[in-house]
Structure formats: structure tokens, C-alpha cells
Design a protein around this motif. Sequence first.
Motif, PDB file in Angstrom:
ATOM      1  N   ARG A 113       0.821  -1.213   0.000  1.00 54.58           N
ATOM      2  CA  ARG A 113       0.000   0.000   0.000  1.00 54.58           C
ATOM      3  C   ARG A 113       0.849   1.253   0.000  1.00 54.58           C
ATOM      4  O   ARG A 113       0.329   2.347  -0.079  1.00 54.58           O
ATOM      5  CB  ARG A 113      -0.908  -0.001   1.229  1.00 54.58           C
ATOM      6  CG  ARG A 113      -1.997  -1.021   1.137  1.00 54.58           C
ATOM      7  CD  ARG A 113      -3.034  -0.785   2.188  1.00 54.58           C
ATOM      8  NE  ARG A 113      -2.463  -0.677   3.506  1.00 54.58           N
ATOM      9  CZ  ARG A 113      -2.809  -1.408   4.535  1.00 54.58           C
ATOM     10  NH1 ARG A 113      -3.709  -2.335   4.414  1.00 54.58           N
ATOM     11  NH2 ARG A 113      -2.261  -1.212   5.711  1.00 54.58           N
TER      12      ARG A 113
ATOM     13  N   LYS B 225     -14.040  -7.596  -1.624  1.00 47.31           N
ATOM     14  CA  LYS B 225     -13.067  -7.134  -2.613  1.00 47.31           C
ATOM     15  C   LYS B 225     -11.691  -7.721  -2.323  1.00 47.31           C
ATOM     16  O   LYS B 225     -10.988  -8.164  -3.229  1.00 47.31           O
ATOM     17  CB  LYS B 225     -13.007  -5.603  -2.582  1.00 47.31           C
ATOM     18  CG  LYS B 225     -12.365  -4.972  -3.769  1.00 47.31           C
ATOM     19  CD  LYS B 225     -12.534  -3.462  -3.690  1.00 47.31           C
ATOM     20  CE  LYS B 225     -12.052  -2.813  -4.958  1.00 47.31           C
ATOM     21  NZ  LYS B 225     -12.253  -1.368  -4.944  1.00 47.31           N
ATOM     22  N   ARG B 226     -11.317  -7.747  -1.045  1.00 51.63           N
ATOM     23  CA  ARG B 226     -10.021  -8.316  -0.654  1.00 51.63           C
ATOM     24  C   ARG B 226      -9.977  -9.801  -0.975  1.00 51.63           C
ATOM     25  O   ARG B 226      -8.982 -10.301  -1.509  1.00 51.63           O
ATOM     26  CB  ARG B 226      -9.785  -8.077   0.839  1.00 51.63           C
ATOM     27  CG  ARG B 226      -8.411  -8.470   1.291  1.00 51.63           C
ATOM     28  CD  ARG B 226      -8.091  -8.052   2.712  1.00 51.63           C
ATOM     29  NE  ARG B 226      -9.201  -8.061   3.618  1.00 51.63           N
ATOM     30  CZ  ARG B 226      -9.537  -7.068   4.435  1.00 51.63           C
ATOM     31  NH1 ARG B 226      -8.831  -5.968   4.449  1.00 51.63           N
ATOM     32  NH2 ARG B 226     -10.558  -7.169   5.246  1.00 51.63           N
TER      33      ARG B 226
ATOM     34  N   GLU C 194     -11.654 -11.333  -3.279  1.00 49.65           N
ATOM     35  CA  GLU C 194     -11.581 -11.447  -4.736  1.00 49.65           C
ATOM     36  C   GLU C 194     -10.156 -11.234  -5.234  1.00 49.65           C
ATOM     37  O   GLU C 194      -9.663 -11.979  -6.082  1.00 49.65           O
ATOM     38  CB  GLU C 194     -12.519 -10.413  -5.366  1.00 49.65           C
ATOM     39  CG  GLU C 194     -12.581 -10.463  -6.870  1.00 49.65           C
ATOM     40  CD  GLU C 194     -13.503  -9.392  -7.429  1.00 49.65           C
ATOM     41  OE1 GLU C 194     -13.167  -8.835  -8.490  1.00 49.65           O
ATOM     42  OE2 GLU C 194     -14.549  -9.114  -6.808  1.00 49.65           O
ATOM     43  N   ARG C 195      -9.481 -10.213  -4.689  1.00 47.50           N
ATOM     44  CA  ARG C 195      -8.082  -9.961  -5.082  1.00 47.50           C
ATOM     45  C   ARG C 195      -7.182 -11.130  -4.705  1.00 47.50           C
ATOM     46  O   ARG C 195      -6.310 -11.523  -5.483  1.00 47.50           O
ATOM     47  CB  ARG C 195      -7.566  -8.675  -4.434  1.00 47.50           C
ATOM     48  CG  ARG C 195      -8.070  -7.419  -5.085  1.00 47.50           C
ATOM     49  CD  ARG C 195      -7.293  -6.194  -4.634  1.00 47.50           C
ATOM     50  NE  ARG C 195      -7.200  -6.082  -3.193  1.00 47.50           N
ATOM     51  CZ  ARG C 195      -7.951  -5.286  -2.431  1.00 47.50           C
ATOM     52  NH1 ARG C 195      -8.865  -4.527  -3.000  1.00 47.50           N
ATOM     53  NH2 ARG C 195      -7.785  -5.235  -1.137  1.00 47.50           N
ATOM     54  N   MET C 196      -7.396 -11.683  -3.527  1.00 43.87           N
ATOM     55  CA  MET C 196      -6.588 -12.825  -3.096  1.00 43.87           C
ATOM     56  C   MET C 196      -6.813 -14.021  -4.012  1.00 43.87           C
ATOM     57  O   MET C 196      -5.880 -14.726  -4.377  1.00 43.87           O
ATOM     58  CB  MET C 196      -6.906 -13.185  -1.645  1.00 43.87           C
ATOM     59  CG  MET C 196      -6.369 -12.173  -0.656  1.00 43.87           C
ATOM     60  SD  MET C 196      -6.796 -12.556   1.044  1.00 43.87           S
ATOM     61  CE  MET C 196      -5.766 -13.980   1.323  1.00 43.87           C
TER      62      MET C 196
ATOM     63  N   GLN D  86      -7.714 -13.883  -7.142  1.00 46.35           N
ATOM     64  CA  GLN D  86      -7.046 -13.575  -8.409  1.00 46.35           C
ATOM     65  C   GLN D  86      -5.549 -13.823  -8.325  1.00 46.35           C
ATOM     66  O   GLN D  86      -4.946 -14.378  -9.246  1.00 46.35           O
ATOM     67  CB  GLN D  86      -7.312 -12.112  -8.804  1.00 46.35           C
ATOM     68  CG  GLN D  86      -8.713 -11.848  -9.251  1.00 46.35           C
ATOM     69  CD  GLN D  86      -8.977 -10.362  -9.470  1.00 46.35           C
ATOM     70  OE1 GLN D  86      -8.167  -9.511  -9.102  1.00 46.35           O
ATOM     71  NE2 GLN D  86     -10.122 -10.052 -10.073  1.00 46.35           N
ATOM     72  N   ARG D  87      -4.934 -13.452  -7.193  1.00 49.80           N
ATOM     73  CA  ARG D  87      -3.499 -13.694  -7.006  1.00 49.80           C
ATOM     74  C   ARG D  87      -3.203 -15.193  -6.993  1.00 49.80           C
ATOM     75  O   ARG D  87      -2.209 -15.633  -7.571  1.00 49.80           O
ATOM     76  CB  ARG D  87      -3.006 -13.053  -5.715  1.00 49.80           C
ATOM     77  CG  ARG D  87      -2.890 -11.569  -5.813  1.00 49.80           C
ATOM     78  CD  ARG D  87      -2.241 -10.993  -4.558  1.00 49.80           C
ATOM     79  NE  ARG D  87      -2.613  -9.609  -4.442  1.00 49.80           N
ATOM     80  CZ  ARG D  87      -3.262  -9.078  -3.424  1.00 49.80           C
ATOM     81  NH1 ARG D  87      -3.605  -9.802  -2.399  1.00 49.80           N
ATOM     82  NH2 ARG D  87      -3.569  -7.803  -3.419  1.00 49.80           N
TER      83      ARG D  87
ATOM     84  N   GLN E 128      -3.345 -16.456 -10.471  1.00 49.84           N
ATOM     85  CA  GLN E 128      -2.157 -16.048 -11.228  1.00 49.84           C
ATOM     86  C   GLN E 128      -0.955 -16.886 -10.853  1.00 49.84           C
ATOM     87  O   GLN E 128      -0.186 -17.315 -11.722  1.00 49.84           O
ATOM     88  CB  GLN E 128      -1.839 -14.574 -10.969  1.00 49.84           C
ATOM     89  CG  GLN E 128      -2.791 -13.621 -11.638  1.00 49.84           C
ATOM     90  CD  GLN E 128      -2.499 -12.170 -11.255  1.00 49.84           C
ATOM     91  OE1 GLN E 128      -1.757 -11.898 -10.299  1.00 49.84           O
ATOM     92  NE2 GLN E 128      -3.105 -11.245 -11.981  1.00 49.84           N
TER      93      GLN E 128
END
Length: 197
Positions: free
Chosen positions: A127, A182-183, A185-187, A189-190, A193
Amino acid sequence: MKTPIIALAGISLLAASAAMAQPGERNTGPMTRADVAQKTAERFERRDLNSDGVLDLADRELRREQRIARIDTDGNGAISKAEREAAQEARQARRAERAAKRGENATARGERRAMRKIHRGGMRGMRGGGMMVRADANGDGRLTLAEMQAHALARFDRLDANSDGTVTVEERKAAREAMRAKRAERMEQRRAQRSGQ
């Protein structure tokens, strides 16, 4: 180049220590824009230890000196293991007392705090220093009251879902749930990946 980076790091550390020094301040009821502006001004005044109108490395150094003096009970300029342990026990007792006043289970709250600490520690570098650094609108490494209030009021406006000038408990809860989703979802996605690499 080094000076702004060091200054921003200092503001971040100042914010972290100041936030930790102000536990139990959380308002659990509805808040208006005026409430947020007033609370932000009060927090700024408490954190501006040298009363120069900005939060910077000088304030951080004063806070560090105060913390050391408070823990150094024998006044020899060094903190012994016994003094450190006594300070930790006193801090835990204060937390338990505040939790009892709120009618909370101290163990459950401590576990939540530990999980947040772990999460924040892992995210802080990504951040770029945290909320106080983001509030530094002109990027000079010094935070003014106007910058701090503008940042707090922008956050207030994001939480005020119906734009009525008051953030309710329900709006805060909805914002927390949206942030968690949202967090997550980001996790996810990571993870996807990493597994695809």
C-alpha cells in the motif's frame, strides 16, 4: 530522493504509533461530517507533539522519546527486559479492562487484533505506507490538519451510501463487508495467477 522516502516512512510510523496509542476511540454510533472533522482535529492536535502545525519526523521522535521514558521506570536511559515485560503486562491489562467495559470477550478480540496485525503487516509494503501517507496530498512528507481532514472527509463520503451527511452503523458494516469481499476477490485472483505461472 531519500529525504521524501524517509519522511513518508516516518509519517507512516508516526501514524501507526499514534493509532496504537489511541485505542478504544472508535465511535460505534452514527457520525456526521462535522463529527469527523472535529475528531480528526482532536487526533491531529494530540499527535502534533511539538505544536508546529504538521505531523512529521520530529513528532515521531518526540513520541518515541515519551514512550521510552514511560517504559524506563528506573530512569537510566535503557529499557531492561523486566521493564519491557512490565510495560507489556500493563498494556494487556488496559486492553482487557477496555474490552470488559465494552462487554467483549478479551480473548476473541485479541485473536482478531492479531489477525489484523498479520494482515496489515503483509499488506503495508504494497500500500506504500498506509493511510497517513495517502493523506499527504502534496507529497512533502509532512501532514497538515487540512490534508488529514480532507482525507478523513473523503473516506466519510465514500461510506455515506445515501449521501445524507451521516454515516450509520449499517453503512459502516456494509462498507466493511464490501471491502472484505473485494479483498477476498483480489486474493483469489493472485492465487489463480500464481497457479497459472
